[in-house]
Design a protein around this motif. Structure first.
Motif, PDB file in Angstrom:
ATOM      1  N   HIS A 164      50.490  39.533   9.446  1.00 26.52           N
ATOM      2  CA  HIS A 164      49.409  38.608   9.784  1.00 26.52           C
ATOM      3  C   HIS A 164      49.870  37.771  10.973  1.00 26.52           C
ATOM      4  CE1 HIS A 164      46.395  35.510   9.675  1.00 26.52           C
ATOM      5  NE2 HIS A 164      45.839  35.967   8.565  1.00 26.52           N
ATOM      6  N   ARG A 204      49.612  34.012   7.484  1.00 22.85           N
ATOM      7  CA  ARG A 204      48.800  33.545   6.353  1.00 22.85           C
ATOM      8  C   ARG A 204      48.843  34.567   5.210  1.00 22.85           C
ATOM      9  NH1 ARG A 204      44.932  29.865   8.520  1.00 22.85           N
ATOM     10  NH2 ARG A 204      46.021  28.662  10.122  1.00 22.85           N
ATOM     11  N   TYR A 252      43.824  41.618   6.197  1.00 20.77           N
ATOM     12  CA  TYR A 252      43.896  40.242   5.715  1.00 20.77           C
ATOM     13  C   TYR A 252      42.504  39.615   5.721  1.00 20.77           C
ATOM     14  CZ  TYR A 252      44.872  39.772  10.790  1.00 20.77           C
ATOM     15  OH  TYR A 252      44.876  39.885  12.157  1.00 20.77           O
ATOM     16  N   GLU A 253      42.428  38.352   5.284  1.00 14.75           N
ATOM     17  CA  GLU A 253      41.205  37.619   4.942  1.00 14.75           C
ATOM     18  C   GLU A 253      40.787  38.045   3.526  1.00 14.75           C
ATOM     19  OE1 GLU A 253      39.618  35.032   6.441  1.00 14.75           O
ATOM     20  OE2 GLU A 253      41.310  35.123   7.829  1.00 14.75           O
ATOM     21  N   SER A 254      40.786  37.064   2.613  1.00 15.52           N
ATOM     22  CA  SER A 254      40.569  37.393   1.196  1.00 15.52           C
ATOM     23  C   SER A 254      39.226  38.076   0.954  1.00 15.52           C
ATOM     24  CB  SER A 254      40.690  36.140   0.328  1.00 15.52           C
ATOM     25  OG  SER A 254      39.694  35.182   0.673  1.00 15.52           O
ATOM     26  N   GLU A 258      32.948  30.890   1.255  1.00 19.51           N
ATOM     27  CA  GLU A 258      33.675  30.473   2.457  1.00 19.51           C
ATOM     28  C   GLU A 258      32.813  29.635   3.388  1.00 19.51           C
ATOM     29  OE1 GLU A 258      36.846  30.674   3.328  1.00 19.51           O
ATOM     30  OE2 GLU A 258      37.372  31.637   1.433  1.00 19.51           O
TER      31      GLU A 258
END
Length: 200
Positions: A47, A51, A63-65, A101
């Motif tokens: 990342h 993060r 990445y990014e939930s 979000e």
């Protein structure tokens, strides 16, 4: 096998909960929530901003939930966690999945910064108060939603629960779910007693 790069008390727990719910095999790489590990050269290869969460699936790194949850559901779902486009629940699924979000997490991030991350002398009580009020207002529509459903959009768990449900859990831990939000309180007891949630 999937590998989840994970730190406790972060959005990583959303992904871990989903992996447990689907009973998928995975490796868990626990990373200390500290610049010494998050900003390490090794983790920055996964990342660029250092993060979590980050998911590895063979040669794929994502990445990014929310993106990770969408990816896992699209590729590995064995529980019909996302309604198809013809399903009447599809618009509701999209709306509440992204409400997390878009509306809930921004004030929560501010609360965490001004109550936990910053040293006391740099915290702003007025910014904190405003963020707490905004978070409480942001979850009120969710309390109304839960008056109609057992889980967030229906009577069975969906991808929305892993996103917005986890955000409600964190809101409660920050003391922003008031006692009069009875539907959210009922829902939180429900998910906290789910076996997959306990493991995550």
């Amino acid at each position: 096998m999937l590998t989840l790069h994970f730190s406790s008390n972060t959005r990583s727990q959303r992904v871990l909960w989903l992996l447990e719910e689907l009973k998928l095999p995975y490796n868990l790489n626990k990373i200390k929530f500290h610049p010494s590990e998050l900003k390490s050269e090794e983790h920055r290869k996964r990342h660029p901003l250092g993060r979590v969460p980050v998911l590895e699936d063979k040669e794929i790194i994502i990445y990014e939930s929310g993106a990770i949850i969408e990816y896992i559901i699209a590729k590995y779902d064995n529980m019909d966690l996302k309604p198809n486009v013809e399903n009447k629940l599809f618009p509701s699924y999209l709306q509440w999945f992204h409400y997390c979000e878009g509306m809930v997490m921004p004030p929560m991030n501010t609360i965490v910064v001004h109550s936990i991350i910053l040293p006391p002398e740099r915290r702003n009580p007025e910014v904190l108060r405003q963020a707490q009020n905004l978070l409480k207002k942001s979850i009120l529509p969710v309390d109304e939603l839960l008056s109609e459903n057992k889980f967030l959009i229906s009577d069975k768990v969906s991808g929305v629960d892993f996103m917005l449900g986890h955000a409600l859990f964190m809101s409660d831990s920050l003391k922003c779910v008031s006692d009069d939000m009875k539907n959210i309180k009922r829902y939180l007891e429900l998910i906290k007693n789910q076996e997959a949630f306990k493991k995550a």
